[in-house]
Design an enzyme around this catalytic site. Structure first.
Site, PDB file in Angstrom:
ATOM      1  N   LYS A  42       8.789  -6.985   4.887  1.00  0.00           N
ATOM      2  CA  LYS A  42       8.133  -7.228   3.595  1.00  0.00           C
ATOM      3  C   LYS A  42       7.510  -5.939   3.059  1.00  0.00           C
ATOM      4  O   LYS A  42       7.331  -4.976   3.813  1.00  0.00           O
ATOM      5  CB  LYS A  42       7.075  -8.319   3.763  1.00  0.00           C
ATOM      6  CG  LYS A  42       5.968  -7.967   4.751  1.00  0.00           C
ATOM      7  CD  LYS A  42       5.156  -9.197   5.145  1.00  0.00           C
ATOM      8  CE  LYS A  42       4.042  -8.823   6.116  1.00  0.00           C
ATOM      9  NZ  LYS A  42       3.390 -10.021   6.667  1.00  0.00           N
ATOM     10  N   ARG A  58      -4.532 -20.457   6.235  1.00  0.00           N
ATOM     11  CA  ARG A  58      -3.938 -19.689   5.154  1.00  0.00           C
ATOM     12  C   ARG A  58      -2.696 -20.480   4.754  1.00  0.00           C
ATOM     13  O   ARG A  58      -2.811 -21.613   4.347  1.00  0.00           O
ATOM     14  CB  ARG A  58      -3.666 -18.243   5.632  1.00  0.00           C
ATOM     15  CG  ARG A  58      -3.706 -17.241   4.528  1.00  0.00           C
ATOM     16  CD  ARG A  58      -3.483 -15.827   5.046  1.00  0.00           C
ATOM     17  NE  ARG A  58      -2.219 -15.675   5.759  1.00  0.00           N
ATOM     18  CZ  ARG A  58      -1.702 -14.519   6.138  1.00  0.00           C
ATOM     19  NH1 ARG A  58      -2.329 -13.401   5.880  1.00  0.00           N
ATOM     20  NH2 ARG A  58      -0.558 -14.461   6.771  1.00  0.00           N
ATOM     21  N   TYR A  63     -15.465  17.302  -6.891  1.00  0.00           N
ATOM     22  CA  TYR A  63     -16.110  16.374  -7.818  1.00  0.00           C
ATOM     23  C   TYR A  63     -17.406  15.830  -7.218  1.00  0.00           C
ATOM     24  O   TYR A  63     -17.464  15.530  -6.019  1.00  0.00           O
ATOM     25  CB  TYR A  63     -15.208  15.159  -8.057  1.00  0.00           C
ATOM     26  CG  TYR A  63     -14.107  15.353  -9.066  1.00  0.00           C
ATOM     27  CD1 TYR A  63     -14.369  15.753 -10.372  1.00  0.00           C
ATOM     28  CD2 TYR A  63     -12.786  15.073  -8.709  1.00  0.00           C
ATOM     29  CE1 TYR A  63     -13.340  15.885 -11.290  1.00  0.00           C
ATOM     30  CE2 TYR A  63     -11.755  15.203  -9.625  1.00  0.00           C
ATOM     31  CZ  TYR A  63     -12.039  15.609 -10.927  1.00  0.00           C
ATOM     32  OH  TYR A  63     -11.024  15.721 -11.813  1.00  0.00           O
ATOM     33  N   MET A 106      -7.179  12.827  -7.313  1.00  0.00           N
ATOM     34  CA  MET A 106      -5.849  12.212  -7.466  1.00  0.00           C
ATOM     35  C   MET A 106      -4.744  13.041  -6.818  1.00  0.00           C
ATOM     36  O   MET A 106      -3.860  12.513  -6.148  1.00  0.00           O
ATOM     37  CB  MET A 106      -5.538  12.016  -8.952  1.00  0.00           C
ATOM     38  CG  MET A 106      -4.261  11.231  -9.189  1.00  0.00           C
ATOM     39  SD  MET A 106      -3.763  11.173 -10.907  1.00  0.00           S
ATOM     40  CE  MET A 106      -5.080  10.200 -11.610  1.00  0.00           C
TER      41      MET A 106
HETATM   42  C1  LIG Z   1       3.390  -9.931   8.064  1.00  0.00           C
HETATM   43  C2  LIG Z   1       3.688 -11.021   8.984  1.00  0.00           C
HETATM   44  C3  LIG Z   1       4.178 -10.762  10.279  1.00  0.00           C
HETATM   45  C4  LIG Z   1       4.238  -9.377  10.871  1.00  0.00           C
HETATM   46  O1  LIG Z   1       2.945  -9.045  11.313  1.00  0.00           O
HETATM   47  P1  LIG Z   1       2.603  -7.662  12.065  1.00  0.00           P
HETATM   48  O2  LIG Z   1       1.171  -7.795  12.400  1.00  0.00           O
HETATM   49  O3  LIG Z   1       2.855  -6.590  11.066  1.00  0.00           O
HETATM   50  O4  LIG Z   1       3.495  -7.553  13.227  1.00  0.00           O
HETATM   51  C5  LIG Z   1       4.580 -11.842  11.051  1.00  0.00           C
HETATM   52  N1  LIG Z   1       4.461 -13.110  10.591  1.00  0.00           N
HETATM   53  C6  LIG Z   1       3.953 -13.399   9.368  1.00  0.00           C
HETATM   54  C7  LIG Z   1       3.833 -14.810   8.941  1.00  0.00           C
HETATM   55  C8  LIG Z   1       3.541 -12.376   8.535  1.00  0.00           C
HETATM   56  O5  LIG Z   1       3.022 -12.651   7.335  1.00  0.00           O
END
Ligand SMILES: *Cc1c(COP(=O)(O)O)cnc(C)c1O
Length: 384
Positions: free
Chosen positions: A52, A150, A272, A325
Site C-alpha cells: 500500500k 478499527r 529561520y 523547505m
Molecule cells: C499496513 C497493514 C499491514 C502491514 O503492516 P506492517 O506493520 O507494515 O508490517 C498488515 N495488515 C494490515 C491490515 C495493514 O493495514
C-alpha cells in the site's frame, strides 16, 4: 547497524547527473533479502507483501514486480486505485484491497480479478448479492476486529452472519484475517488476547485460510503466523519491534548535497527564527534537502536540543536550527574539510542513519518517514 551493506558511494556520485542535489537510492536486493528472511521466519505459512501507499513510498512499479519475480504470490493494498495499478504490474497475483467494498465498486473488483477485504456484515451481503447476480462465487477476505476497534466485523456482527448459509454459499471466502494493535511491543498482553479472540471468532465462520500477523506479528513467533502473513514495513527495512536490533536490511538511502559551507562566529544564529545560537565559532554546511524531501520540519532544533546526526563520509555531523523547505544546516565544525566542502554528499538515511533514528528525532515512526520521502530527489533503483 545489523545486516547493512555499505553502498558504493563513489559510483552513486558518478552515476547521478552533476546537477542532482538529492539522491534517493532504493536497494531492491535488500528488499528481496528482507522478503526471503520473512518467508523463512513465517514458514510454513505463505508470505504475502503489503504494498500500500506506493510500497510505503518506495515505488510500487519497481517493488511489486521484483517481489513477484522472487515468488510472492499474494499482495495487499489499501485502496482500489492502488489495486488497479498493481494488477497491471502483477497480472497473475492474488490482490486483496484492505479498504474493502465501497458502494458501487463490486464490478471494478470483478473485472480486474481483485478481492475486497470485507469489513462489515453489510459489505458481505453486498458482495454475496453481487456474486449471485453474476452467477459466480467471487473470492473475498473477511476482516474480523479482534480488539483494535478499527476496521472489521465486531463479535456481534460475526454472530449475526455466522449462520447465514445462503450468504456464505454465494461467495468464496478465501481468507479470514485480523490485525494486531500492539505487536511492536513484544510483551504486550493485547497480542495474545487478540489471538484468542481471532481463534474464537473465526471458528464461527466457514473454513478459510487465516491471517493475523503484520511484520511485528511475524516476530512474535509461529503461533501468530497461521496460513498467511502480511508484512509491510519489514520488507522496506523498517524496524518492527521497538526493542532490540533490527533483523532487516535498510532499503532506502537518502543523500543531499552540500551547496555552501560558511564560517559563523560565536554568538551568531542559524536559519529561520534564529532558534539556534552558536556557542563557538563553527563551520556550517548548507545541504540541499528540506521538508519537501521528507526531512520533517520537526527535525528542527533550538538551543539546548540535540539534532539528528547525519554523515559526510564516515564523519558525524548534527543538524542545526530549523529545517526549511529546500535546505537544512549541518554543523561540520569537526569534519575534515575535504569531505565537507561544496558538492560533497551527506547521508540523511542509510547505513549510518537508520530510518528509526531519523524518525525518533522527528517525533514519528519509520513508516511515516518512508511514506513521506517526497518526489523531488533523483530516484535510483539498484539490484532486483
Ligand atoms: C499496513 C497493514 C499491514 C502491514 O503492516 P506492517 O506493520 O507494515 O508490517 C498488515 N495488515 C494490515 C491490515 C495493514 O493495514
Amino acid at each position: 547497524m545489523t545486516g547493512s551493506r555499505p553502498l558504493d558511494v563513489t559510483s552513486t556520485e558518478h552515476e547521478a547527473a552533476a546537477s542532482e542535489t538529492a539522491i534517493l537510492t532504493i536497494d531492491l536486493d535488500a528488499l528481496l533479502a528482507n522478503y526471503r528472511r520473512l518467508c523463512e521466519l513465517a514458514a510454513p505459512a505463505e508470505c504475502a507483501a503489503v504494498v500500500k501507499a506506493d510500497a510505503y513510498g518506495l515505488g510500487l512499479a519497481q517493488a511489486a514486480p521484483a517481489l513477484a519475480r522472487a515468488g510472492c504470490k499474494t499482495f495487499f493494498v489499501a485502496t482500489l486505485g492502488e489495486a488497479k495499478a498493481l494488477r497491471k504490474l502483477a497480472p497473475h497475483a492474488t490482490i486483496y484491497v484492505l479498504a474493502g467494498l465501497m458502494p458501487g465498486t463490486a464490478e471494478l473488483f470483478r473485472e480486474r480479478d481483485l478481492r475486497p477485504v470485507l469489513n462489515s456484515a453489510e459489505e458481505i451481503k453486498e458482495w454475496a448479492s453481487f456474486s449471485a447476480s453474476k452467477g459466480e462465487t467471487l473470492p473475498c477476505a473477511v476482516h474480523i476486529d479482534s480488539g483494535m476497534n478499527r476496521l472489521g466485523l465486531s463479535a456481534e456482527e460475526v454472530d449475526a452472519v455466522a449462520n447465514a448459509r445462503d450468504l456464505w454459499a454465494a461467495l468464496k471466502l478465501s481468507l479470514v484475517m485480523s490485525h494486531l494493535a500492539c505487536a511492536d511491543e513484544p510483551r504486550h498482553p493485547k497480542s495474545e488476547a487478540q489471538r484468542k479472540a481471532f481463534d474464537r471468532l473465526r471458528a464461527r465462520l466457514p473454513k478459510a485460510l487465516a491471517s493475523l500477523a503484520n511484520s511485528a506479528g511475524i516476530l512474535l513467533g509461529p503461533n501468530y503466523a497461521y496460513d498467511l502473513v502480511r508484512p509491510g514495513i519489514a520488507l522496506y527495512g523498517g524496524k518492527p519491534h521497538r526493542q532490540g536490533a533490527n533483523p532487516f536490511q535498510p532499503v532506502v538511502h537518502l543523500k543531499g548535497r552540500i551547496l555552501q559551507v560558511r564560517n559563523v562566529a560565536a554568538g551568531e544564529t542559524v536559519g529561520y527564527g534564529a532558534t539556534r545560537t552558536l556557542k563557538a565559532p563553527s563551520r556550517v554546511a548548507i545541504v540541499s534537502v528540506g521538508y519537501a524531501d521528507g526531512l520533517f520540519r520537526s527535525l528542527s532544533t533550538k538551543d539546548g536540543e540535540e539534532g539528528l546526526v547525519v554523515y559526510t563520509g564516515s564523519h558525524a555531523a548534527p543538524i542545526l536550527g530549523r529545517v526549511s523547505m529546500d535546505l537544512i544546516t549541518v554543523d561540520v565544525t569537526h569534519v575534515p574539510e575535504k569531505v565537507s566542502r561544496r558538492g560533497q554528499w551527506v547521508e540523511l538515511i542509510g547505513p549510518n542513519v537508520s530510518a528509526q533514528e531519523f524518525a525518533h528525532h522527528a517525533g514519528t515512526i519509520d513508516y511515516e518517514v518512508l511514506t513521506n520521502l517526497g518526489r523531488r530527489a533523483y530516484r535510483r533503483y539498484i539490484g532486483g
